[in-house]
Design an enzyme around this catalytic site. Structure first.
Site, PDB file in Angstrom:
ATOM      1  N   CYS A  76       0.765  -1.333   0.127  1.00 13.03           N
ATOM      2  CA  CYS A  76       0.089   0.041  -0.124  1.00 13.03           C
ATOM      3  C   CYS A  76       0.980   1.103   0.067  1.00 13.03           C
ATOM      4  O   CYS A  76       2.352   1.223   0.144  1.00 13.03           O
ATOM      5  CB  CYS A  76      -0.736   0.103   1.266  1.00 13.03           C
ATOM      6  SG  CYS A  76       0.039   0.265   2.845  1.00 13.03           S
ATOM      7  N   GLU A  81      -0.075  -0.081  16.597  1.00 16.68           N
ATOM      8  CA  GLU A  81      -0.844   1.149  16.132  1.00 16.68           C
ATOM      9  C   GLU A  81      -1.685   1.377  17.416  1.00 16.68           C
ATOM     10  O   GLU A  81      -1.798   2.613  17.625  1.00 16.68           O
ATOM     11  CB  GLU A  81      -1.832   0.702  14.820  1.00 16.68           C
ATOM     12  CG  GLU A  81      -2.513   1.939  14.640  1.00 16.68           C
ATOM     13  CD  GLU A  81      -3.297   1.440  13.485  1.00 16.68           C
ATOM     14  OE1 GLU A  81      -3.123   0.669  12.501  1.00 16.68           O
ATOM     15  OE2 GLU A  81      -4.527   2.172  13.371  1.00 16.68           O
TER      16      GLU A  81
HETATM   17  S1  SF4 Z   1      -2.915   2.759   7.324  1.00 14.49           S
HETATM   18 FE1  SF4 Z   1      -1.867   1.038   7.079  1.00 14.49          FE
HETATM   19  S2  SF4 Z   1      -2.502  -0.034   5.428  1.00 14.49           S
HETATM   20 FE2  SF4 Z   1      -3.391   1.940   5.535  1.00 14.49          FE
HETATM   21  S3  SF4 Z   1      -2.112   3.085   4.115  1.00 14.49           S
HETATM   22 FE3  SF4 Z   1      -1.221   3.182   5.850  1.00 14.49          FE
HETATM   23  S4  SF4 Z   1       0.240   1.606   6.173  1.00 14.49           S
HETATM   24 FE4  SF4 Z   1      -1.074   0.904   4.359  1.00 14.49          FE
END
Ligand code: SF4
Length: 283
Positions: free
Chosen positions: A13, A128
Protein backbone atom coordinates in the site's frame (compact mmCIF):
# COMPACT_ATOMS: atom_id res chain seq x y z
CA UNK A 1 -6.75 -24.22 -18.03
CA UNK A 2 -6.62 -22.33 -14.73
CA UNK A 3 -7.74 -18.71 -15.01
CA UNK A 4 -6.12 -16.13 -12.69
CA UNK A 5 -8.09 -13.16 -11.36
CA UNK A 6 -5.63 -10.69 -9.90
CA UNK A 7 -6.88 -7.99 -7.51
CA UNK A 8 -6.18 -4.38 -8.49
CA UNK A 9 -4.77 -3.77 -5.02
CA UNK A 10 -1.80 -6.14 -4.88
CA UNK A 11 1.63 -5.40 -3.40
CA UNK A 12 2.56 -2.66 -0.96
CA UNK A 13 0.00 0.00 0.00
CA UNK A 14 1.13 3.62 -0.26
CA UNK A 15 2.03 3.83 3.46
CA UNK A 16 4.21 0.71 3.39
CA UNK A 17 5.86 1.68 0.09
CA UNK A 18 6.74 5.09 1.52
CA UNK A 19 8.15 3.51 4.71
CA UNK A 20 10.33 1.03 2.81
CA UNK A 21 11.60 3.70 0.37
CA UNK A 22 12.65 5.93 3.27
CA UNK A 23 14.27 2.98 5.08
CA UNK A 24 16.24 1.98 1.95
CA UNK A 25 17.45 5.55 1.36
CA UNK A 26 18.47 5.85 5.03
CA UNK A 27 20.47 2.61 4.83
CA UNK A 28 22.13 3.73 1.61
CA UNK A 29 23.22 7.08 2.97
CA UNK A 30 24.39 5.60 6.31
CA UNK A 31 27.09 3.62 4.44
CA UNK A 32 29.08 1.78 7.17
CA UNK A 33 27.23 3.42 10.11
CA UNK A 34 24.73 1.35 12.05
CA UNK A 35 21.02 2.02 11.44
CA UNK A 36 18.48 0.63 13.89
CA UNK A 37 14.76 0.05 13.67
CA UNK A 38 12.71 0.03 16.84
CA UNK A 39 10.54 -3.03 16.22
CA UNK A 40 9.45 -4.11 12.74
CA UNK A 41 9.10 -1.22 10.28
CA UNK A 42 6.29 -3.20 8.61
CA UNK A 43 4.79 -6.61 9.37
CA UNK A 44 6.42 -8.80 6.74
CA UNK A 45 9.39 -11.04 7.69
CA UNK A 46 10.72 -11.40 4.11
CA UNK A 47 10.93 -7.63 3.62
CA UNK A 48 12.55 -7.18 7.04
CA UNK A 49 15.07 -9.95 6.19
CA UNK A 50 16.08 -8.06 3.03
CA UNK A 51 16.57 -4.85 5.04
CA UNK A 52 18.63 -6.75 7.62
CA UNK A 53 20.86 -8.03 4.80
CA UNK A 54 21.48 -4.36 4.02
CA UNK A 55 22.64 -3.79 7.61
CA UNK A 56 19.44 -2.79 9.37
CA UNK A 57 19.64 -3.74 13.03
CA UNK A 58 16.17 -4.50 14.46
CA UNK A 59 15.83 -4.07 18.24
CA UNK A 60 12.84 -4.09 20.56
CA UNK A 61 14.03 -1.61 23.18
CA UNK A 62 15.75 1.75 23.23
CA UNK A 63 18.16 0.22 25.78
CA UNK A 64 19.73 -1.77 22.94
CA UNK A 65 20.55 1.33 20.90
CA UNK A 66 23.77 3.31 21.24
CA UNK A 67 23.26 7.04 21.94
CA UNK A 68 23.20 9.37 18.89
CA UNK A 69 22.46 6.50 16.49
CA UNK A 70 20.00 6.65 13.60
CA UNK A 71 16.72 4.89 14.39
CA UNK A 72 13.85 4.17 12.02
CA UNK A 73 10.45 4.17 13.74
CA UNK A 74 7.71 1.81 12.45
CA UNK A 75 4.98 2.61 9.89
CA UNK A 76 2.20 1.84 12.40
CA UNK A 77 3.25 4.63 14.78
CA UNK A 78 5.14 4.83 18.08
CA UNK A 79 3.94 5.68 21.60
CA UNK A 80 4.62 9.29 22.63
CA UNK A 81 6.66 8.19 25.66
CA UNK A 82 9.00 6.24 23.34
CA UNK A 83 9.54 9.37 21.21
CA UNK A 84 10.33 11.41 24.34
CA UNK A 85 12.78 8.77 25.64
CA UNK A 86 14.43 8.53 22.20
CA UNK A 87 14.96 12.31 22.06
CA UNK A 88 16.54 12.25 25.54
CA UNK A 89 19.05 9.72 24.19
CA UNK A 90 19.91 12.11 21.33
CA UNK A 91 18.89 9.57 18.73
CA UNK A 92 18.41 10.67 15.13
CA UNK A 93 14.81 9.59 14.49
CA UNK A 94 13.51 8.67 11.05
CA UNK A 95 9.78 8.44 11.58
CA UNK A 96 8.08 6.46 8.79
CA UNK A 97 4.61 6.46 10.39
CA UNK A 98 2.04 6.16 7.58
CA UNK A 99 0.38 9.56 7.01
CA UNK A 100 -2.99 7.88 7.41
CA UNK A 101 -2.02 6.52 10.85
CA UNK A 102 -0.76 10.02 11.79
CA UNK A 103 -4.16 11.49 10.90
CA UNK A 104 -5.90 8.94 13.17
CA UNK A 105 -3.48 9.92 15.95
CA UNK A 106 -4.47 13.57 15.50
CA UNK A 107 -8.18 12.69 15.75
CA UNK A 108 -7.50 10.62 18.89
CA UNK A 109 -5.56 13.47 20.58
CA UNK A 110 -8.22 16.02 19.67
CA UNK A 111 -11.06 13.89 21.08
CA UNK A 112 -9.12 13.37 24.30
CA UNK A 113 -8.31 17.09 24.54
CA UNK A 114 -12.00 17.96 24.12
CA UNK A 115 -12.96 15.74 27.03
CA UNK A 116 -14.38 12.78 25.07
CA UNK A 117 -13.92 9.26 26.40
CA UNK A 118 -12.04 7.67 23.51
CA UNK A 119 -13.09 4.19 22.43
CA UNK A 120 -10.94 2.40 19.86
CA UNK A 121 -12.25 -0.56 17.90
CA UNK A 122 -9.21 -2.78 17.41
CA UNK A 123 -6.66 -5.18 18.86
CA UNK A 124 -5.04 -3.72 21.97
CA UNK A 125 -1.85 -5.76 21.45
CA UNK A 126 -1.23 -4.16 18.04
CA UNK A 127 1.47 -1.43 18.07
CA UNK A 128 -0.85 1.01 16.26
CA UNK A 129 -3.31 0.80 19.18
CA UNK A 130 -0.57 1.02 21.82
CA UNK A 131 0.55 4.32 20.24
CA UNK A 132 -3.05 5.62 20.27
CA UNK A 133 -3.50 4.66 23.94
CA UNK A 134 -0.53 6.85 24.80
CA UNK A 135 -2.32 9.84 23.25
CA UNK A 136 -5.60 9.29 25.09
CA UNK A 137 -4.93 7.95 28.60
CA UNK A 138 -7.83 5.87 29.89
CA UNK A 139 -9.13 5.10 26.38
CA UNK A 140 -11.06 1.87 26.05
CA UNK A 141 -10.18 -0.74 23.39
CA UNK A 142 -12.94 -2.98 22.07
CA UNK A 143 -12.15 -5.92 19.82
CA UNK A 144 -15.31 -8.02 20.05
CA UNK A 145 -18.93 -7.77 21.16
CA UNK A 146 -18.19 -9.49 24.50
CA UNK A 147 -15.87 -6.58 25.42
CA UNK A 148 -18.96 -4.33 25.44
CA UNK A 149 -21.17 -6.57 27.52
CA UNK A 150 -19.42 -5.92 30.81
CA UNK A 151 -21.68 -2.98 31.60
CA UNK A 152 -18.87 -0.46 32.01
CA UNK A 153 -19.78 1.93 29.19
CA UNK A 154 -21.43 4.93 30.82
CA UNK A 155 -19.81 7.95 29.20
CA UNK A 156 -21.62 11.23 28.51
CA UNK A 157 -19.15 12.28 25.81
CA UNK A 158 -17.81 9.45 23.69
CA UNK A 159 -15.47 9.52 20.68
CA UNK A 160 -15.18 6.28 18.69
CA UNK A 161 -12.36 5.56 16.24
CA UNK A 162 -11.07 2.42 14.54
CA UNK A 163 -7.76 0.65 13.98
CA UNK A 164 -6.89 1.43 10.34
CA UNK A 165 -7.11 -2.24 9.32
CA UNK A 166 -10.47 -3.21 10.84
CA UNK A 167 -13.36 -4.56 8.78
CA UNK A 168 -16.02 -1.92 8.05
CA UNK A 169 -18.98 -4.15 8.99
CA UNK A 170 -17.42 -4.98 12.34
CA UNK A 171 -16.68 -1.31 13.05
CA UNK A 172 -20.30 -0.22 12.47
CA UNK A 173 -21.66 -3.19 14.40
CA UNK A 174 -19.46 -2.32 17.39
CA UNK A 175 -20.45 1.36 17.18
CA UNK A 176 -24.16 0.51 17.30
CA UNK A 177 -23.65 -1.94 20.20
CA UNK A 178 -21.61 0.62 22.16
CA UNK A 179 -24.28 3.31 21.73
CA UNK A 180 -27.02 0.85 22.63
CA UNK A 181 -25.16 -0.11 25.83
CA UNK A 182 -24.45 3.50 26.79
CA UNK A 183 -27.78 5.11 27.75
CA UNK A 184 -26.07 8.06 29.44
CA UNK A 185 -24.48 9.33 26.24
CA UNK A 186 -25.20 13.00 25.42
CA UNK A 187 -22.61 13.60 22.73
CA UNK A 188 -20.98 11.07 20.39
CA UNK A 189 -18.36 11.62 17.69
CA UNK A 190 -17.73 8.69 15.39
CA UNK A 191 -14.83 8.55 12.94
CA UNK A 192 -14.55 5.71 10.49
CA UNK A 193 -10.74 5.67 10.47
CA UNK A 194 -10.35 2.47 8.46
CA UNK A 195 -7.87 3.41 5.74
CA UNK A 196 -9.02 3.60 2.14
CA UNK A 197 -6.49 1.03 0.93
CA UNK A 198 -7.72 -1.45 3.57
CA UNK A 199 -11.38 -0.82 2.68
CA UNK A 200 -10.69 -1.31 -1.05
CA UNK A 201 -8.73 -4.53 -0.49
CA UNK A 202 -11.50 -5.92 1.74
CA UNK A 203 -14.11 -5.20 -0.95
CA UNK A 204 -11.95 -6.88 -3.60
CA UNK A 205 -11.23 -9.90 -1.36
CA UNK A 206 -14.97 -10.47 -0.88
CA UNK A 207 -15.64 -10.09 -4.62
CA UNK A 208 -12.84 -12.50 -5.58
CA UNK A 209 -13.93 -15.02 -2.92
CA UNK A 210 -17.40 -15.03 -4.48
CA UNK A 211 -16.24 -15.33 -8.08
CA UNK A 212 -13.29 -17.77 -7.79
CA UNK A 213 -12.97 -21.45 -6.93
CA UNK A 214 -9.94 -20.69 -4.74
CA UNK A 215 -8.77 -17.41 -3.19
CA UNK A 216 -5.10 -16.88 -2.34
CA UNK A 217 -4.33 -14.10 0.14
CA UNK A 218 -0.61 -13.36 -0.05
CA UNK A 219 1.03 -11.91 3.05
CA UNK A 220 2.25 -12.59 6.54
CA UNK A 221 0.36 -14.04 9.51
CA UNK A 222 1.93 -11.18 11.49
CA UNK A 223 0.02 -8.62 9.44
CA UNK A 224 -3.37 -7.48 10.79
CA UNK A 225 -4.71 -6.41 7.39
CA UNK A 226 -3.63 -9.70 5.73
CA UNK A 227 -5.36 -11.75 8.43
CA UNK A 228 -8.48 -9.63 7.96
CA UNK A 229 -8.52 -10.27 4.17
CA UNK A 230 -8.11 -13.97 4.87
CA UNK A 231 -11.02 -14.07 7.32
CA UNK A 232 -13.28 -12.06 4.96
CA UNK A 233 -12.44 -14.49 2.13
CA UNK A 234 -12.83 -17.58 4.32
CA UNK A 235 -16.32 -16.55 5.45
CA UNK A 236 -17.44 -16.50 1.82
CA UNK A 237 -15.30 -19.24 0.30
CA UNK A 238 -13.83 -22.04 2.40
CA UNK A 239 -11.14 -22.54 -0.24
CA UNK A 240 -9.35 -19.38 0.89
CA UNK A 241 -5.65 -19.76 1.78
CA UNK A 242 -3.10 -17.45 3.36
CA UNK A 243 0.15 -17.78 1.39
CA UNK A 244 3.26 -16.54 3.17
CA UNK A 245 6.00 -17.86 0.86
CA UNK A 246 6.49 -18.89 -2.76
CA UNK A 247 7.10 -22.51 -1.72
CA UNK A 248 3.48 -22.99 -0.52
CA UNK A 249 1.96 -26.30 -1.77
CA UNK A 250 0.12 -24.68 -4.70
CA UNK A 251 -0.43 -27.98 -6.58
CA UNK A 252 -2.43 -29.34 -3.67
CA UNK A 253 -4.27 -26.07 -3.00
CA UNK A 254 -5.30 -25.54 -6.63
CA UNK A 255 -6.19 -29.16 -7.44
CA UNK A 256 -9.42 -29.23 -9.45
CA UNK A 257 -9.84 -25.41 -9.47
CA UNK A 258 -10.75 -23.59 -12.69
CA UNK A 259 -10.40 -20.05 -11.36
CA UNK A 260 -8.07 -18.63 -8.72
CA UNK A 261 -8.40 -15.17 -7.20
CA UNK A 262 -5.21 -13.52 -5.92
CA UNK A 263 -4.94 -10.59 -3.55
CA UNK A 264 -2.22 -9.50 -1.16
CA UNK A 265 -2.00 -7.77 2.19
CA UNK A 266 -0.71 -4.19 2.30
CA UNK A 267 2.74 -5.24 3.52
CA UNK A 268 3.34 -8.11 1.06
CA UNK A 269 5.89 -7.15 -1.62
CA UNK A 270 5.02 -7.13 -5.37
CA UNK A 271 7.82 -9.60 -6.10
CA UNK A 272 6.20 -12.27 -3.92
CA UNK A 273 2.87 -12.04 -5.77
CA UNK A 274 4.75 -12.11 -9.12
CA UNK A 275 6.69 -15.26 -8.14
CA UNK A 276 3.49 -17.01 -7.07
CA UNK A 277 1.68 -16.04 -10.28
CA UNK A 278 4.66 -17.31 -12.33
CA UNK A 279 4.54 -20.63 -10.46
CA UNK A 280 0.80 -20.97 -11.13
CA UNK A 281 1.24 -20.15 -14.86
CA UNK A 282 3.94 -22.81 -15.22
CA UNK A 283 1.97 -25.48 -13.39
S1 SF4 B 1 -2.89 2.76 7.31
FE1 SF4 B 1 -1.71 0.88 7.07
S2 SF4 B 1 -2.72 -0.20 5.38
FE2 SF4 B 1 -3.45 1.92 5.32
S3 SF4 B 1 -2.08 2.97 3.86
FE3 SF4 B 1 -1.20 3.24 5.92
S4 SF4 B 1 0.24 1.55 6.18
FE4 SF4 B 1 -1.09 1.03 4.47
Amino acid sequence: MLSIKLARNTGFCSGVRRAINIAEKTLLSAKENKVYSLGQIIHNPQVIKRLKERNLCVVNSLDNIEARSTVILPSHGSPKRVLIAAKKKNLKLIDVTCPYVSSVQRICSRLYGQGFKVVIIGDEKHPEIRALLDLAPGARVIDKAEDINDGKITFKKIGIISQTTQAKDKFFLMVSKILEKNPEVREAQIFNTICLDTANRQKEAAKLARSSDVLLVIGSKMSANTKRLFSIGRKINKNTYLIEKEDAPLDKILKGAKTVGIISGASAPDWLAKKIIEKIRHK
